[in-house]
Design a protein around this motif. Structure first.
Motif, PDB file in Angstrom:
ATOM      1  N   GLU A  93       0.816  -1.208   0.000  1.00 10.15           N
ATOM      2  CA  GLU A  93       0.000   0.000   0.000  1.00 10.15           C
ATOM      3  C   GLU A  93       0.856   1.267   0.000  1.00 10.15           C
ATOM      4  O   GLU A  93       0.481   2.277  -0.599  1.00 10.15           O
ATOM      5  CB  GLU A  93      -0.951   0.004   1.193  1.00 10.15           C
ATOM      6  CG  GLU A  93      -2.120  -0.954   1.045  1.00 10.15           C
ATOM      7  CD  GLU A  93      -2.914  -0.697  -0.239  1.00 10.15           C
ATOM      8  OE1 GLU A  93      -3.278   0.475  -0.481  1.00 10.15           O
ATOM      9  OE2 GLU A  93      -3.157  -1.656  -0.999  1.00 10.15           O
ATOM     10  N   LYS A  96       2.097   1.683  -3.561  1.00 13.04           N
ATOM     11  CA  LYS A  96       0.976   2.146  -4.383  1.00 13.04           C
ATOM     12  C   LYS A  96       0.700   3.629  -4.130  1.00 13.04           C
ATOM     13  O   LYS A  96       0.472   4.406  -5.078  1.00 13.04           O
ATOM     14  CB  LYS A  96      -0.263   1.313  -4.075  1.00 13.04           C
ATOM     15  CG  LYS A  96      -1.472   1.641  -4.931  1.00 13.04           C
ATOM     16  CD  LYS A  96      -2.650   0.749  -4.542  1.00 13.04           C
ATOM     17  CE  LYS A  96      -3.879   1.015  -5.398  1.00 13.04           C
ATOM     18  NZ  LYS A  96      -5.022   0.148  -4.999  1.00 13.04           N
ATOM     19  N   ARG A  97       0.724   4.025  -2.873  1.00 10.97           N
ATOM     20  CA  ARG A  97       0.482   5.426  -2.530  1.00 10.97           C
ATOM     21  C   ARG A  97       1.584   6.319  -3.122  1.00 10.97           C
ATOM     22  O   ARG A  97       1.293   7.396  -3.655  1.00 10.97           O
ATOM     23  CB  ARG A  97       0.410   5.586  -1.013  1.00 10.97           C
ATOM     24  CG  ARG A  97       0.061   6.997  -0.561  1.00 10.97           C
ATOM     25  CD  ARG A  97      -0.377   7.017   0.903  1.00 10.97           C
ATOM     26  NE  ARG A  97       0.577   6.358   1.778  1.00 10.97           N
ATOM     27  CZ  ARG A  97       0.356   5.183   2.389  1.00 10.97           C
ATOM     28  NH1 ARG A  97      -0.794   4.544   2.204  1.00 10.97           N
ATOM     29  NH2 ARG A  97       1.277   4.646   3.177  1.00 10.97           N
TER      30      ARG A  97
END
Length: 316
Positions: A93, A96-97
Motif C-alpha cells: 500500500e 501504491k500510494r
C-alpha cells in the motif's frame, strides 16, 4: 547485501530506480538540442519537461514494482534488481500510494506546461500517466501482453522528444492554452530526432526481457521475448540499433545541419560491445550490468546528438 541489511530509506531509493533516469532525461536533452537549433529554446518549459519526465519515470517504476508483485510476476527466481514490494522491504500500500503521489506531482507540474502548450500537452500528459500505470497494472497490463516495447518506443521516445520540442516552440510561437497544434511548433525533424531515443530506450527493455524470459514465461508475463523467443528479441535489438544510428545520417544531408550531427556515431564501438553480449548471454549476472551499459549508451548518444543538432553552422 541481503534484504535484511537494506534500510527503509535505501529501499525507497531502490524502488525509485534512479539508474533509469537517463531514459527520462535523454529525450528532453535531444528535444532541447533541436529547439536551440531552431531558435525556439525556452528554458523554463525545458526544465519543466525534464522534471516532469523524471516524475513519470519514477511513478512508472513504483507502478512496476507494485503491480509485478501483486500479480506474482516477481518470484524468488528473479535475476533482476531487487524489488521492494515482492521482497517485503516496503508494504504494497505504501508503494501504491507513492506511485499515485508521484504521478499527481507530475500532473501538478504539467499544469504549467498545459498553460504553455495547451490541449495537446494535456492529452499527452494524461496519456503518459495512464500508460505508466497500465504498463503493469489495470485490466490489460501492456507489459504482460507484448506491448511494453511499443509503449516505451512511443512514450519514452516519440512523445517525450517531440513534446519537449513542442512546449518550447509553443512558448515562443503560440498563444497560451492553444487548442490545436500551431504551425511550426512540431516539425518533421522533431519526430525524426525522436527515433534514436525511442529505439535505444526500447533496447533497454529488450535487454530486460531477454534476462527475464524464463521467469516471465512461468508467471504469465507474455513479453515479445516470451512470445517469439531469444532470436526474435535479438533481431529486434539489432533493428533498433540500426534505426538509432541511421537517423543522424538523414540529418547530415540536410542543408541546415552540420556534420556535427554525426557525433553520436562515436558511441558505436560501445554499442557493438553491448551487442556482442546480447547475442550470446541470457543470465542476470551478465545482463544486469548490460542494462546499466544500455542506459549509459542512451545518455551518451543523446547528449552528443543534442550537441550536434543544436549547432546550425560550424564556427569559423
Amino acid at each position: 547485501m541481503s534484504t535484511q541489511d537494506i534500510s527503509r530509506r535505501e529501499a525507497w531509493v531502490i524502488a525509485a530506480r534512479p539508474q533509469t533516469l537517463p531514459a527520462a532525461a535523454s529525450p528532453v536533452i535531444v528535444g532541447t538540442g533541436l529547439a536551440v537549433h531552431d531558435a525556439v529554446f525556452a528554458a523554463l518549459p525545458a526544465l519543466a519537461a525534464l522534471v516532469g519526465a523524471g516524475l513519470i519515470q519514477i511513478g512508472t517504476n513504483f507502478a512496476n514494482d507494485y503491480y509485478d508483485a501483486i500479480q506474482g510476476a516477481d518470484t524468488e527466481d528473479r535475476e533482476g534488481f531487487t524489488r521492494v514490494t515482492a521482497g517485503g522491504l516496503i508494504d504494497p500500500e505504501s508503494v501504491k500510494r507513492a506511485m499515485y503521489l508521484t504521478f499527481a506531482a507530475s500532473i501538478l507540474l504539467g499544469t504549467y506546461l498545459v498553460h504553455v502548450g495547451g490541449v495537446p500537452i494535456l492529452v499527452i500528459g494524461l496519456l503518459s500517466v495512464t500508460s505508466g500505470i497500465a504498463y503493469t497494472g489495470g485490466p490489460y497490463p501492456l507489459g504482460y501482453h507484448g506491448l511494453g516495447d511499443l509503449f516505451v518506443f512511443v512514450f519514452f521516445g516519440l512523445v517525450a522528444v517531440a513534446g519537449t520540442y513542442y512546449v518550447q516552440a509553443a512558448a515562443a510561437l503560440a498563444d497560451p492554452l492553444t487548442v490545436g497544434i500551431p504551425p511550426e511548433t512540431l516539425p518533421m525533424a522533431a519526430i525524426l530526432a525522436a527515433l534514436p531515443v525511442a529505439a535505444l530506450s526500447t533496447n533497454i527493455l529488450v535487454v530486460n526481457n531477454v534476462r527475464d524470459k524464463e521467469e516471465d514465461a512461468t508467471t504469465g508475463k507474455r513479453t515479445l521475448a516470451v512470445r517469439f523467443g531469444y532470436g526474435f528479441a535479438r533481431a529486434e535489438f539489432l533493428a533498433m540499433l540500426a534505426l538509432a544510428y541511421a537517423v543522424p545520417l538523414w540529418f547530415v544531408v540536410r542543408p541546415t545541419f552540420t556534420p556535427l550531427v554525426l557525433l553520436p556515431l562515436a558511441t558505436l564501438p560501445y554499442a557493438v560491445k553491448i551487442t556482442r553480449t546480447m547475442l550470446s548471454e541470457t543470465s542476470g549476472e551478465i545482463l544486469n550490468p548490460t542494462l546499466e551499459r544500455m542506459g549509459r549508451l542512451l545518455a551518451a548518444f543523446s547528449v552528443l546528438f543534442a550537441v550536434g543538432l543544436s549547432i546550425p553552422e560550424l564556427p569559423l
